[in-house]
Motif scaffolding. Structure first.
Motif: not given
Length: 192
Positions: A77-87
Motif C-alpha cells: 500500500f501507499t498511504v498519504v494520510p492528509d486528513a480529508e485528502r488522504s490517499i
C-alpha cells in the motif's frame, strides 16, 4: 471510539514471524483486485472528519507518502494520510522507491500496531518490522496512532452497538488468524 487503552500492549508476539498461513495468503491476491485502496482512503477521510486532531498530530508529515509492505502478501500500500485528502493505493512491491517512508512486516503484525496490541519499538528492535526513509515521518505516524488508540469501528465510522459488534468480530477474526499463524510457525520450527 478513541479513548483509554482497553487492553494490555504485548511487547512481542509469541510467533515472532506473525506470518499468515499459506492457505490464507493465497486468498489475498483476489482481495487486492477489489477496490481496497479507495475504500481505505474513504475510511481515512471519514476518520479525519470525526477526529481531525489525529491528523493534526502528523504536522508536515501528513503529505508524506508511506509505503506499507505486508511481507506475507503479494501487494503493498501507499498511504498519504492528509486528513480529508488522504490517499490509499494498492500497489506493486516494486513501487517502494517512490515513497518517503517504507514500513515492512507481516500483515498481522502491522495490523497489531494499528490497534495497539503490539509495541512498535519492540518489533523494530527485534527486527520483526523494518523501517526506512524519513525517520521523523515514521515517528510522527507512530505517535499519532498510539495516541489515537484506534479500534476497527473507528476506521469504519461505526458507533454504539454496531461498533461493539464490529470490534468483537474483526478483533476476533484477527485473533484466530494470529493463532493460525502461531500454530503454523510452530509446525515449521526446527526441533532442538
Amino acid at each position: 471510539m478513541i479513548g483509554p487503552r482497553r487492553q494490555a500492549v504485548q511487547m512481542l508476539p509469541r510467533n515472532t514471524e506473525g506470518r499468515l498461513p499459506t492457505v490464507v495468503r493465497h486468498l489475498f491476491p483476489t482481495i487486492a483486485a477489489l477496490p481496497l485502496g479507495p475504500l481505505l482512503a474513504l475510511s481515512l477521510r471519514s476518520l479525519a472528519r470525526r477526529e481531525p486532531r489525529l491528523f493534526e498530530r502528523l504536522g508536515e508529515h501528513r503529505s508524506a507518502c508511506y509505503f506499507i509492505d505486508p511481507i506475507d502478501l503479494a501487494f503493498a500500500f501507499t498511504v498519504v494520510p492528509d486528513a480529508e485528502r488522504s490517499i490509499v493505493r494498492v500497489v506493486r512491491k516494486s513501487e517502494a522507491a517512490t515513497s518517503s517512508v517504507q514500513i515492512r512486516g507481516p500483515i498481522l503484525t502491522l495490523l497489531s500496531l494499528l490497534d495497539g496490541t503490539l509495541d512498535g519499538d519492540a518489533l523494530f528492535f527485534s527486527r520483526i518490522i523494518s523501517i526506512s526513509g524519513r525517520t521523523e515521518a515514521v515517528l510522527a505516524l507512530r505517535n499519532a496512532i498510539e495516541d489515537a488508540e484506534l479500534r476497527p469501528a473507528d476506521l469504519l465510522g461505526l458507533r454504539g452497538a454496531l461498533a461493539r459488534l464490529a470490534d468483537t468480530g474483526i478483533l476476533g477474526a484477527l485473533g484466530v488468524a494470529r493463532q493460525m499463524a502461531d500454530r503454523n510457525s510452530r509446525r515449521k520450527a526446527p526441533e532442538v
